[in-house]
Design an enzyme around this catalytic site. Sequence first.
Site, mmCIF file in Angstrom:
data_model
loop_
_atom_site.group_PDB
_atom_site.id
_atom_site.type_symbol
_atom_site.label_atom_id
_atom_site.label_comp_id
_atom_site.label_asym_id
_atom_site.label_seq_id
_atom_site.Cartn_x
_atom_site.Cartn_y
_atom_site.Cartn_z
ATOM 1 N N ASP A 33 30.087 21.631 51.284
ATOM 2 C CA ASP A 33 28.881 21.352 51.804
ATOM 3 C C ASP A 33 28.382 19.800 51.372
ATOM 4 O O ASP A 33 28.673 19.578 50.220
ATOM 5 C CB ASP A 33 27.838 22.251 51.569
ATOM 6 C CG ASP A 33 26.622 22.051 52.363
ATOM 7 O OD1 ASP A 33 25.971 21.033 52.216
ATOM 8 O OD2 ASP A 33 26.384 23.242 52.842
ATOM 9 N N ILE A 34 28.007 18.984 52.375
ATOM 10 C CA ILE A 34 27.669 17.479 51.956
ATOM 11 C C ILE A 34 26.327 17.890 51.055
ATOM 12 O O ILE A 34 26.047 16.599 50.451
ATOM 13 C CB ILE A 34 27.529 16.820 53.110
ATOM 14 C CG1 ILE A 34 26.615 17.166 54.085
ATOM 15 C CG2 ILE A 34 28.837 16.504 53.855
ATOM 16 C CD1 ILE A 34 26.249 16.162 55.190
ATOM 17 N N ASN A 91 23.389 32.490 58.086
ATOM 18 C CA ASN A 91 22.336 32.540 58.741
ATOM 19 C C ASN A 91 22.635 32.703 60.373
ATOM 20 O O ASN A 91 23.508 32.312 60.865
ATOM 21 C CB ASN A 91 21.450 31.391 58.626
ATOM 22 C CG ASN A 91 21.161 30.946 57.165
ATOM 23 O OD1 ASN A 91 20.609 32.197 56.608
ATOM 24 N ND2 ASN A 91 21.231 29.853 56.780
ATOM 25 N N VAL A 100 22.965 24.683 62.217
ATOM 26 C CA VAL A 100 24.016 24.062 62.949
ATOM 27 C C VAL A 100 24.620 25.273 63.856
ATOM 28 O O VAL A 100 24.837 26.361 63.301
ATOM 29 C CB VAL A 100 25.387 23.744 62.206
ATOM 30 C CG1 VAL A 100 26.331 23.177 63.010
ATOM 31 C CG2 VAL A 100 24.909 22.649 61.205
ATOM 32 N N HIS A 104 29.006 30.029 60.739
ATOM 33 C CA HIS A 104 29.603 29.647 59.458
ATOM 34 C C HIS A 104 29.079 30.557 58.495
ATOM 35 O O HIS A 104 28.086 31.226 58.446
ATOM 36 C CB HIS A 104 29.219 27.945 59.220
ATOM 37 C CG HIS A 104 27.784 27.720 59.145
ATOM 38 N ND1 HIS A 104 27.074 27.678 60.260
ATOM 39 C CD2 HIS A 104 26.834 27.553 58.032
ATOM 40 C CE1 HIS A 104 25.954 27.303 60.068
ATOM 41 N NE2 HIS A 104 25.718 27.216 58.785
ATOM 42 N N HIS A 106 28.369 30.439 54.057
ATOM 43 C CA HIS A 106 28.403 29.625 52.956
ATOM 44 C C HIS A 106 28.751 30.560 51.960
ATOM 45 O O HIS A 106 28.467 31.534 51.695
ATOM 46 C CB HIS A 106 26.872 29.240 52.767
ATOM 47 C CG HIS A 106 26.082 28.575 53.642
ATOM 48 N ND1 HIS A 106 25.939 27.161 53.392
ATOM 49 C CD2 HIS A 106 25.662 28.856 54.880
ATOM 50 C CE1 HIS A 106 25.234 26.749 54.504
ATOM 51 N NE2 HIS A 106 24.771 27.594 55.336
#
Length: 122
Positions: A33-34, A91, A100, A104, A106
């Site tokens: 993750d950025i 989420n 987004v 995905h 996390h």
Amino acid sequence: MSYDNDNVFAKILRGELPNTTVYEDESVLAFNDISPRTPVHVLVIPKRPYIDMDDFAANGSTEEIGNFFAKVGEIARLVGLQEDGYRLVANNGKNSGQLVPHFHIHIMGGRPLTEDGMTAAM
């Protein structure tokens, strides 16, 4: 809602945006993750265009879904989180804080996680 081909993860998949890849195969990409919230914060995405978990569960094949979640576990082990534990976050939709519109997961760990320490949207 339809899939947005210009979302950040679609751009990463097309090679238009850089990422730090942790794992990749023909159907899954995992990258750091950025804006990590924990010392280890990896995002895992399917390479096919699913909007959220609901879309993935409704339209992915049983094999694809099973493989994806098996890879999530494999990636958590790869980054060394199995011993002390980790959190998985997915989420789903705007009210959950999904930012987004590409499904995905996390994978978060590397320190003790508490309920009150992880309330911000991901």
